[in-house]
Every structure is written in C-alpha cells, then in structure tokens.
Design a protein around this motif. Structure first.
Motif, PDB file in Angstrom:
ATOM      1  N   LEU A  71     -32.104   0.710 -47.741  1.00 40.18           N
ATOM      2  CA  LEU A  71     -33.172   1.706 -47.891  1.00 40.18           C
ATOM      3  C   LEU A  71     -33.045   2.350 -49.267  1.00 40.18           C
ATOM      4  N   GLY A  72     -34.119   2.989 -49.713  1.00 41.19           N
ATOM      5  CA  GLY A  72     -34.091   3.683 -51.003  1.00 41.19           C
ATOM      6  C   GLY A  72     -34.795   5.025 -50.889  1.00 41.19           C
ATOM      7  N   LYS A  73     -35.009   5.689 -52.058  1.00 39.75           N
ATOM      8  CA  LYS A  73     -35.505   7.061 -51.959  1.00 39.75           C
ATOM      9  C   LYS A  73     -36.957   7.147 -51.489  1.00 39.75           C
ATOM     10  N   HIS A  74     -37.681   6.002 -51.500  1.00 37.36           N
ATOM     11  CA  HIS A  74     -39.056   6.053 -51.012  1.00 37.36           C
ATOM     12  C   HIS A  74     -39.155   5.738 -49.521  1.00 37.36           C
ATOM     13  N   SER A  75     -38.048   5.394 -48.926  1.00 40.17           N
ATOM     14  CA  SER A  75     -38.109   5.069 -47.492  1.00 40.17           C
ATOM     15  C   SER A  75     -38.358   6.348 -46.697  1.00 40.17           C
ATOM     16  N   GLY A  76     -39.162   6.223 -45.676  1.00 38.73           N
ATOM     17  CA  GLY A  76     -39.515   7.397 -44.883  1.00 38.73           C
ATOM     18  C   GLY A  76     -38.725   7.484 -43.589  1.00 38.73           C
ATOM     19  N   ARG A  77     -39.092   8.509 -42.819  1.00 36.32           N
ATOM     20  CA  ARG A  77     -38.410   8.788 -41.562  1.00 36.32           C
ATOM     21  C   ARG A  77     -38.482   7.591 -40.579  1.00 36.32           C
ATOM     22  N   ALA A  78     -39.655   6.930 -40.540  1.00 36.93           N
ATOM     23  CA  ALA A  78     -39.823   5.824 -39.580  1.00 36.93           C
ATOM     24  C   ALA A  78     -38.887   4.665 -39.942  1.00 36.93           C
ATOM     25  N   ALA A  79     -38.782   4.384 -41.259  1.00 35.25           N
ATOM     26  CA  ALA A  79     -37.896   3.294 -41.698  1.00 35.25           C
ATOM     27  C   ALA A  79     -36.447   3.652 -41.367  1.00 35.25           C
TER      28      ALA A  79
ATOM     29  N   VAL B 148     -32.379  14.516 -43.892  1.00 35.76           N
ATOM     30  CA  VAL B 148     -32.134  15.418 -45.038  1.00 35.76           C
ATOM     31  C   VAL B 148     -30.960  14.874 -45.868  1.00 35.76           C
ATOM     32  N   ARG B 149     -29.899  14.487 -45.190  1.00 33.93           N
ATOM     33  CA  ARG B 149     -28.728  13.967 -45.914  1.00 33.93           C
ATOM     34  C   ARG B 149     -29.067  12.637 -46.598  1.00 33.93           C
ATOM     35  N   PHE B 150     -29.902  11.822 -45.925  1.00 38.68           N
ATOM     36  CA  PHE B 150     -30.291  10.528 -46.493  1.00 38.68           C
ATOM     37  C   PHE B 150     -31.075  10.728 -47.793  1.00 38.68           C
ATOM     38  N   LYS B 151     -32.029  11.679 -47.780  1.00 40.30           N
ATOM     39  CA  LYS B 151     -32.849  11.921 -48.984  1.00 40.30           C
ATOM     40  C   LYS B 151     -31.960  12.403 -50.131  1.00 40.30           C
ATOM     41  N   ASP B 152     -31.018  13.269 -49.768  1.00 45.13           N
ATOM     42  CA  ASP B 152     -30.119  13.799 -50.775  1.00 45.13           C
ATOM     43  C   ASP B 152     -29.294  12.644 -51.392  1.00 45.13           C
ATOM     44  N   LEU B 153     -28.829  11.750 -50.535  1.00 44.29           N
ATOM     45  CA  LEU B 153     -28.032  10.623 -51.029  1.00 44.29           C
ATOM     46  C   LEU B 153     -28.894   9.662 -51.842  1.00 44.29           C
TER      47      LEU B 153
ATOM     48  N   ASP C 134     -31.392  10.246 -53.602  1.00 42.86           N
ATOM     49  CA  ASP C 134     -31.686  10.795 -54.919  1.00 42.86           C
ATOM     50  C   ASP C 134     -30.579  10.466 -55.909  1.00 42.86           C
ATOM     51  N   ARG C 135     -29.354  10.330 -55.363  1.00 45.40           N
ATOM     52  CA  ARG C 135     -28.210  10.121 -56.245  1.00 45.40           C
ATOM     53  C   ARG C 135     -27.799   8.662 -56.327  1.00 45.40           C
ATOM     54  N   LYS C 136     -28.268   7.855 -55.378  1.00 42.45           N
ATOM     55  CA  LYS C 136     -27.786   6.474 -55.272  1.00 42.45           C
ATOM     56  C   LYS C 136     -28.988   5.559 -55.112  1.00 42.45           C
ATOM     57  N   LYS C 137     -29.030   4.474 -55.915  1.00 41.18           N
ATOM     58  CA  LYS C 137     -30.223   3.632 -55.923  1.00 41.18           C
ATOM     59  C   LYS C 137     -30.503   2.996 -54.561  1.00 41.18           C
ATOM     60  N   GLU C 138     -29.470   2.401 -53.996  1.00 43.69           N
ATOM     61  CA  GLU C 138     -29.678   1.713 -52.726  1.00 43.69           C
ATOM     62  C   GLU C 138     -28.763   2.309 -51.661  1.00 43.69           C
TER      63      GLU C 138
ATOM     64  N   GLU D 282     -19.958  -1.052 -52.419  1.00 42.83           N
ATOM     65  CA  GLU D 282     -19.532  -1.401 -53.771  1.00 42.83           C
ATOM     66  C   GLU D 282     -20.320  -0.625 -54.831  1.00 42.83           C
ATOM     67  N   GLY D 283     -19.845  -0.694 -56.089  1.00 43.24           N
ATOM     68  CA  GLY D 283     -20.579  -0.055 -57.191  1.00 43.24           C
ATOM     69  C   GLY D 283     -20.015   1.317 -57.508  1.00 43.24           C
ATOM     70  N   THR D 284     -20.271   1.752 -58.763  1.00 40.49           N
ATOM     71  CA  THR D 284     -19.700   3.033 -59.181  1.00 40.49           C
ATOM     72  C   THR D 284     -20.446   4.217 -58.576  1.00 40.49           C
ATOM     73  N   ASP D 285     -21.637   3.984 -58.014  1.00 38.65           N
ATOM     74  CA  ASP D 285     -22.320   5.097 -57.349  1.00 38.65           C
ATOM     75  C   ASP D 285     -22.058   5.095 -55.840  1.00 38.65           C
ATOM     76  N   ALA D 286     -21.050   4.322 -55.419  1.00 43.38           N
ATOM     77  CA  ALA D 286     -20.752   4.250 -53.979  1.00 43.38           C
ATOM     78  C   ALA D 286     -20.252   5.589 -53.468  1.00 43.38           C
ATOM     79  N   GLN D 287     -20.454   5.826 -52.192  1.00 51.00           N
ATOM     80  CA  GLN D 287     -19.872   7.022 -51.590  1.00 51.00           C
ATOM     81  C   GLN D 287     -18.367   6.797 -51.427  1.00 51.00           C
ATOM     82  N   ALA D 288     -17.609   7.857 -51.609  1.00 50.31           N
ATOM     83  CA  ALA D 288     -16.176   7.776 -51.350  1.00 50.31           C
ATOM     84  C   ALA D 288     -15.923   8.399 -49.992  1.00 50.31           C
ATOM     85  N   THR D 289     -15.093   7.737 -49.194  1.00 55.66           N
ATOM     86  CA  THR D 289     -14.653   8.353 -47.941  1.00 55.66           C
ATOM     87  C   THR D 289     -13.240   8.860 -48.187  1.00 55.66           C
TER      88      THR D 289
END
Ligand code: KIV
Ligand code: ZN
Length: 517
Positions: free
Chosen positions: A327-335, A357-362, A364-368, A453-460
């Motif tokens: 998913l990406g930043k244009h994906s909506g609630r239904a997707a 809300v958390r998905f939109k925030d993420l 915005d910061r991460k392409k995919e 993967e990738g430098t924009d990955a989330q860290a756990t």
C-alpha cells in the motif's frame, strides 16, 4: 480411522512464566481468543491463585471462550484448587489441572515421603473431581520419577477421578525413545489407564521437546501440551506450530489429526512475539522469518522449477500470503481494510480508524507500506491504561558529542519535560526518560531489527528490564530508530509497573496446607 490428538495450549500459563514474558490482561484475552479461533482444544489460561490479575484473566477467558475447554492450574492443596475452580467454573467446558512434583528431588521440597505424597494426591484429586467433571493431574518431573512410584501415583490419580493424566518432562531431560516407552509402559501397566487420556508436556532444554512430544503420541498419548513459538521457562516448551505441522505434513508415518486451522499459525505467532516481547529467531521452524526464504542460487533455481524441491509445506498452509502489492499514501480505508483482512485481521471500526491514522502517518514517511509494516502497526503496544506516554522527542546527534535528547512525556496525565545528554542518541533518550520517571530498573537487553528492507524501513526495538527480580520487556516500531527505542523503553517501564502490582508465589508447595479452604 485416524486418531485425533488434542492440542492443549499453555502459552498463557507456562509460556507467560518465562522471565519477562508477562502479558497484560487485555493481551491475554486477545491471545485466548486467537487460540480459540484457531481450534485449540484446551487453553490453560493461567494459575488463578498466583495473583488477582491471573485470577481475573482466567475468569474472563472462561466467560468468553466459544469452543475451547478452559483450564486453570492449581498446586496440590485445597486452597489452590478452590480458587482455580472459582476462576474456570463459568466456562462452557471447564477443567482443573492440579499437579505435584513426584521425583525424589521434588518430594524432598515439601518433605513428604512416598506414602504421604500418595495420600495427598488421592485427597487433592478427589477434591478437584468433586468440584469439576474434567480434572487433569500431572506428576511434575515425571521423567525423573521412579517407574514403580510413577505407576502407583498415576493409578491413585485415576481412581480419585482424574480424566487426563499428563506426563511432564519438566526439565527437558528425556529422549524420544524414552518418551514413547514411558507412555506405552504406563498405558500397559496402570489399571484404569484405558479410561483416561494421556498427555505429554515437554520442555526444550536439550532441544528435543517437539521430537519427544511426537514420540509420546506414538506411545499412546493423545494430548500434546505446547505453546505458541515454544515460549516457556528456560529453553521453552514444545512449539504448537511444530507439532501441528509435523503431524500434518508427515501423516504418512504419523496418522493423527488435530483440529487446528493451520492458516492462523503465522498471525498468532507474530502476535505472541509482540505481546510477550520474545521475538522469533529467524531460523525457527515454521514461523521464523527465514523458514520459507531461499538464498542460495541452487535453491532458488530449484524453487522456480518446482517449489517442492526445497519446501515440505506451502507458506499459505501456515497463513503466509504470497507476494502482494504494497500500500502507499494514496491507499484509502477500504484498501487498508481489505489488506488487513487478507492478513487475518478483522478489525472493529474504531480499531481500523486507529490503524488508519498510524498507516497514513507511516505512508507519509515511507514510500511503500508492506504487509510486515502493517502488522507492526496493528501490533503497536499503546494501551489507554499506560501511566507513562511519550509526547515528543527531539534528538541531536552526530560526530561531535555529547548527544542530547529533549523530551516531553505524559506521566499520570500531566506533561513533564527535560533535556538530557548521553553517550549516543539512544543513551541520551533513555537518560531523559530516567530523569522524568526515576526508577532503579536495570536494562538487560536492547535489540533493534528492521521490519522490512531499505533505509526507510521501520525499526522494531525490544527492550528488557529488571527490577528486584521482576523482568519486563517492551517493544515498539517506528521509521525513526530512536523514537522506537524511546517507546520500547517506556513500554517496558509500563509493564514493570503492572508487574510490581502482581505477586506470583511460584511453585512453592512447602508451607501450604492442602486442607486449607
Ligand atoms: O513443566 C511442568 O512440569 C509443568 C507442570 C505444572 C505441568 O509445567
Ligand atoms: Zn512446564
């Protein structure tokens, strides 16, 4: 006809006993619901006398369970058994599980000789059976108990009304051949053995737990006790996913069925890893990140031609979806809803809103945003009841120290702020938390891993802390590693606060008169 093997899950009791694996009340309810949905036959929901919190969790799980039998643990005394019955009695199908250590080492602890212990077993199992029709009895450390004495006490427990006899390998000492022989011997020698179910409960100290459990089934056991991800004291217990998949894949030599919906395995495994704070090792069978990954050229080539060359089961069998579009930043609630449902999450509208809300925030910061990112979002540990919350964090770091962290936290509803320095950004951040919420807890473990993967990955980030022998773990995920670290540290502190309020008596059988009621 194929024999059915009952699956008894003790993630919420034996698993939760692992140092640091404490779960909150809501987390226990959630895991119990997942276990029930996946088809676990018996859920050992806790040890009701251990604490008020354990009692409440077992009672509520008993109230809510739809099809699983709900079981509570009790030592061999009337007080434990009565408390256990109070907690489970509202379940559609309740069970009392009472135990006592029968090996010479364990008999020495309450200082009982063989006859005295036999009498106690008779009295306590009779007491449990007078309360509940479904009673499980376990001779703890059975595999190091003298065979004659084991036969004698198993017979006493059966005569007193036990309906399941569980044979624990408490210290993970036995080997598969012995495991099968022991159950076979008991079934052959003990009068009344054909009227009860024999269970196997194996610990993994020598890495043989799963093999021992399966061997016990060959010997005649028809109940396997296990935990999700093999969680449990020391090296853990038999892993549910391993025995269930082994029986499914090797039905040719082990013709036994279970009622488990294996497609739910991956989801519950990830959830237990998050709430317990025990990440799954990458190469763990079935549920490890690498369990279906193929790195070498030869393997990849073989997989492309015919996946059976290097896979004995399909990823979908355990609930792993194939590669699907992120998913990406244009994906909506239904997707988002559709994707989450594909991943096995059917969220209520308010939960979906929070994740959105958390998905939109993420996004915005991460392409995919990949499946694993979404799971990390669903599993965010923020609980409305937390006393400590991170409001904001600004960190200055780089080659020229000292590194500084400016932090605002909400503590018991009030905002407090500070600025702290440290040896690196994470140290500065943890120092800021310490300055705002003073505590004597010691950091035992700090671990970072990337969700994708990738430098924009989330860290756990996983953090483990210890205070006066109490251990708590915390976890969090964020694209900013330092923010994830701060949240994980605060999450561990919140759990430590809960832990302070709980007091567990452990398995001290000494000093508890079994006739107290
Ligand atoms: O390992 C063990 O012996 C146990 C008993 C309480 C069954 O967990
Ligand atoms: Zn155990």
């Amino acid at each position: 006809m194929t024999d059915k093997v009952l699956i008894f899950d003790t993630t919420l009791r034996d698993g939760e006993q692992s140092p640091g694996a404490t779960m909150t009340h809501d987390e226990k309810l959630e895991i119990a619901e997942l276990l029930d949905e996946m088809g676990v036959d018996i859920i050992e929901a806790g040890f009701p006398i251990a604490s008020e919190g354990d009692f409440k969790a077992v009672s509520e799980i008993a109230d809510r369970a739809k099809s699983a039998t709900i079981c509570g643990l009790a030592r061999a005394n009337y007080k434990d058994i009565d408390r256990c019955w109070e907690a489970v009695k509202h379940a559609k199908s309740p069970r009392i599980h009472t135990f006592i250590g029968t090996s010479p080492l364990h008999r020495a602890i309450p200082n009982l000789n063989q006859d005295e212990m036999a009498e106690r077993i008779h009295d306590t199992v009779t007491h449990a059976r007078n309360l509940c029709d479904n009673v499980q009895w376990s001779p703890m450390d059975a595999t190091r108990t003298e065979e004659d004495y084991l036969c004698r006490v198993v017979e006493i427990a059966i005569k007193a009304g036990a309906t399941t006899i569980n044979i624990p390998d408490t210290v993970g000492y036995t080997a598969p051949v012995e495991s099968a022989d022991l159950i076979r011997m008991l079934i052959e020698k003990v009068p009344g053995a054909d009227e009860v179910v024999f269970a196997t409960h194996c610990h993994n100290d020598l890495g043989m737990a799963t093999a021992n459990s399966l061997a016990a089934v060959e010997g005649g056991a028809r109940q396997i006790e296990c935990t999700i991800n093999g969680l449990g004291e020391r090296a853990g217990n038999t892993a549910l996913e391993e025995v269930v998949m082994a029986l499914k894949v090797r039905g040719d030599i082990m013709p036994y069925t279970t009622g488990i919906d294996t497609r739910k395995i991956m989801n519950i495994s990830r959830r237990v890893a998050t709430v317990s704070g025990f990440p799954v090792q990458f190469n763990k069978a079935i549920v490890g990140k690498n369990a279906f990954a193929h790195e070498s050229g030869i393997h990849q080539d073989g997989m492309l031609k015919n996946r059976e060359t290097f896979e004995v089961m399909k990823p979908e069998d355990v609930g792993l979806t194939g590669t699907s579009l992120p998913l990406g930043k244009h994906s909506g609630r239904a997707a988002l809803r559709a994707k989450l449902s594909e991943l096995g999450f059917d969220l209520a509208d308010n939960q979906l809103n929070d994740v959105f809300v958390r998905f939109k925030d993420l996004a915005d910061r991460k392409k995919e945003v990949f499946d694993d990112d979404l799971m990390a979002l669903v599993y965010q540990n923020d609980s409305g009841d937390d006393r400590l919350k991170l409001k904001s964090l600004k960190v200055v770091c780089g080659t020229d120290g000292p590194q500084t962290a400016d932090m605002v936290m909400e503590i018991d509803g009030a905002d407090v702020e500070t600025s702290a320095t440290g040896d690196g950004p994470v140290d500065a951040t943890f120092n800021a938390v310490k300055a705002l919420f003073q505590h004597a807890a010691r950091l035992q473990l700090y671990q970072v891993s990337a969700v994708t993967e990738g430098t924009d990955a989330q860290a756990t980030v996983s953090v483990r802390m210890e205070e006066d022998g109490r251990i708590a773990t915390g976890q969090s995920a964020d694209t900013d590693t330092v923010v994830a670290s701060a949240k994980a540290y605060i999450n561990a502190l919140n759990r430590l606060i809960v832990r302070r309020e709980q007091s567990a008596p452990g398995y001290d059988v000494k000093g508890v008169s079994y006739k107290d009621s």
